[in-house]
Design a protein around this motif. Structure first.
Motif, PDB file in Angstrom:
ATOM      1  N   TRP A 197       0.827  -1.214   0.000  1.00  0.00           N
ATOM      2  CA  TRP A 197       0.000   0.000   0.000  1.00  0.00           C
ATOM      3  C   TRP A 197       0.858   1.260   0.000  1.00  0.00           C
ATOM      4  O   TRP A 197       0.469   2.279  -0.555  1.00  0.00           O
ATOM      5  N   SER A 201       0.501   4.119  -2.806  1.00  0.00           N
ATOM      6  CA  SER A 201       0.345   5.509  -2.360  1.00  0.00           C
ATOM      7  C   SER A 201       1.408   6.402  -2.982  1.00  0.00           C
ATOM      8  O   SER A 201       1.106   7.518  -3.448  1.00  0.00           O
ATOM      9  N   LEU A 483      -6.416   7.577   0.842  1.00  0.00           N
ATOM     10  CA  LEU A 483      -5.529   6.408   0.813  1.00  0.00           C
ATOM     11  C   LEU A 483      -5.487   5.708   2.172  1.00  0.00           C
ATOM     12  O   LEU A 483      -5.487   4.472   2.252  1.00  0.00           O
ATOM     13  N   GLY A 487      -6.858   2.073   2.828  1.00  0.00           N
ATOM     14  CA  GLY A 487      -5.883   1.105   3.335  1.00  0.00           C
ATOM     15  C   GLY A 487      -6.345   0.433   4.613  1.00  0.00           C
ATOM     16  O   GLY A 487      -6.096  -0.758   4.831  1.00  0.00           O
ATOM     17  N   LEU A 490      -8.236  -2.741   4.091  1.00  0.00           N
ATOM     18  CA  LEU A 490      -7.529  -3.888   3.517  1.00  0.00           C
ATOM     19  C   LEU A 490      -7.166  -4.887   4.613  1.00  0.00           C
ATOM     20  O   LEU A 490      -7.189  -4.550   5.797  1.00  0.00           O
ATOM     21  N   TRP A 498       0.212  -5.612   3.002  1.00  0.00           N
ATOM     22  CA  TRP A 498      -0.758  -4.676   2.497  1.00  0.00           C
ATOM     23  C   TRP A 498      -0.781  -3.370   3.253  1.00  0.00           C
ATOM     24  O   TRP A 498      -0.360  -2.332   2.782  1.00  0.00           O
ATOM     25  N   PHE A 499      -1.259  -3.368   4.483  1.00  0.00           N
ATOM     26  CA  PHE A 499      -1.391  -2.111   5.233  1.00  0.00           C
ATOM     27  C   PHE A 499      -0.979  -2.327   6.691  1.00  0.00           C
ATOM     28  O   PHE A 499      -0.388  -1.503   7.274  1.00  0.00           O
TER      29      PHE A 499
END
Length: 499
Positions: A197, A201, A483, A487, A490, A498-499
């Motif tokens: 992520w 971003s 974002l 995120g 997720l 991922w996040f």
């Protein structure tokens, strides 16, 4: 009867004070706040030593920039040597000749210089936190973009937003990600957690910034009156523009421009943390030189681990080599170097004044009080709510703690465990929010040494910069919130990407 003529009254026009006055005023305000009960207190340094803190005094107002100078001495040495280096290059006339030829060759396509520079700087920002190093490039890029019909603000935004957006969207930047990870104290959290992520971003933020700067540049070129600097257009053209009668681009000047380019490439190359990518050749080379050829070098660190003092030495060597190509005597060399350093001295003082604010915040204990006071109410929020509030919290603190590494060291021992208590693995998303907020504030805050140094070199006032840049800053803040909110929806888990 007397013929009375009404006197022309001068219309009052507010003018923002200089960077020095703004920074000193902020320092004074923080000192006055420290006199309010319960705003200061004990604090712990990086060696776990406890200091008593307490209110600051009037004398501390003048002491703070001196300690700021001490704390930023490596950056200041680099800038002074850089100024000397540029002084040598400018006296050779190679820069005028080389840039003039570049602009002539790109006739009609000059706007593409902007995305090229911004992408390169953004990569530097996201990988290793490129920031202060860009100060070297303002005197080079401003004449290029002025000659292309743009204004000085176009050059400032190209450089500042290029590197700044990279730092906002930090992926591997150790000064943001690794320091936050080290201080969060959360099991399973690594610098690769949440990297997918962060990459997404970074791409979106960089693309948005490039689009705005290109739009602004083309708008100003079509109608120069749209520039906030239009009233001083002649001043900037006299100060930065390339001479109409360009000096001849001789073989000697080509060689100097070659050395000039190689120096900047080496600077960037030496700052990339190669060991993070599994490259150990430079460590091995350094060990070999120390053991077998100490007469070459014995007290330096490998490429990839260089910092401002090593880069300063690189520019110092390059100054001597370039002067040798354009030899006019030892006295000319020394005088040219000193003149170049003197021209950039104001930048060094601005950096010292900005760092002085951090000195007061830390030594009064206000920094610790602020972090504790704002982080405590956040533990009861849900995942998305926590991330958005954390982002806003980081925006507030970044204004008075602009140092990325200092911020992470102060905040994450407290906030990392709080984030993880809300949702397991959320500490990684909190680091992303920290990266966004701290990076954004360093693009606009008068406490940001990089911003104020850039404006000082470019001879642009803070209010003029804000007038041009506020739409993109608002856009970046809005995109950052979107974002972060996306995120937070997720999959989240410690060790996940991922996040």
């Amino acid at each position: 009867m007397s013929d009375l003529k009404p006197k022309n009254k001068k219309k009052f026009k507010f003018k923002l004070p200089t960077a020095f006055t703004i920074l000193l005023g902020i320092t004074l305000l923080i000192i006055i706040i420290s006199w309010i009960p319960n705003t200061t207190g004990p604090w712990t340094d990086s060696n776990n030593e406890v200091h008593k803190g307490g209110a600051a005094g009037i004398f501390d107002l003048f002491l703070a920039p001196m300690y700021g100078f001490r704390d930023k001495v490596d950056v200041i040495v680099f800038i002074l040597v850089l100024g000397g280096f540029l002084g040598i290059v400018i006296e050779s006339k190679a820069l005028d000749a080389g840039i003039g030829r570049l602009v002539a060759k790109m006739k009609g396509r000059e706007v593409w210089i902007i995305p090229i520079i911004m992408v390169l700087f953004s990569i530097g920002g996201t990988v290793y936190g490129m920031g202060e190093e860009t100060i070297a490039l303002y005197p080079v890029i401003i004449p290029v973009l002025l000659a292309a019909g743009f204004d000085v603000l176009t050059a400032i935004m190209t450089i500042l937003l290029g590197a700044g957006l990279g730092v906002i969207g930090s992926t591997l930047n150790p000064f943001v990600v690794q320091i936050a990870v080290d201080n969060a104290g959360v099991e399973g959290l690594t610098s690769s957690t949440g990297i997918v992520w962060r990459i997404v971003s970074w791409v979106l933020l960089t693309a948005g910034g490039i689009s705005f700067v290109m739009w602004y540049a083309l708008r100003v070129r079509r109608d120069p009156t749209k520039s906030p600097l239009f009233s001083r257009k002649d001043f900037y053209e006299g100060e930065f523009a390339i001479a109409e009668n360009l000096p001849e681009y001789t073989k000697k000047r080509k060689a100097i421009m070659g050395l000039f380019t190689i120096t900047f490439i080496l600077m960037i190359f030496s700052l990339i943390a190669w060991s993070q990518f599994g490259v150990s050749a430079f460590d091995s080379m350094t060990n070999w030189v120390s053991e077998h050829a100490p007469w070459i070098a014995n007290f330096y660190v490998p490429l990839g681990k260089w910092y401002f003092l090593e880069i300063a030495a690189l520019f110092f060597i390059a100054s001597i080599v370039i002067a040798a190509f354009d030899w006019k005597g030892e006295e000319k060399l020394v005088n040219g170097f000193v003149r170049g350093s003197a021209d950039i001295l104001s930048v060094c003082l601005i950096i010292a004044f900005a760092a002085g604010i951090g000195y007061i915040m830390q030594n009064t204990g206000m920094q610790t009080k602020l972090v504790n006071g704002l982080s405590s109410p956040m533990s009861g929020l849900g995942t998305t709510g926590f991330i958005i509030v954390a982002f806003l919290f980081f925006l507030i603190i970044s204004f008075v703690i602009p140092s990325t590494s200092g911020f992470a060291t102060a905040v994450f021992p407290i906030l990392g465990p709080v984030a993880n208590s809300v949702t397991s693995g959320l500490a990684s998303g909190t680091i992303t929010a920290f990266s966004f907020a701290n990076g954004i504030i360093n693009l606009v805050s008068p406490t940001s040494a990089i911003l104020m140094a850039a404006l000082s070199i470019s001879k642009v006032s803070y209010d003029k910069f804000l007038k041009a840049a506020w739409p993109v800053i608002v856009g970046i803040v809005g995109l950052a919130i979107i974002l972060l909110a996306t995120g937070s929806l997720l999959p989240i888990s410690n060790g996940g990407v991922w996040f």
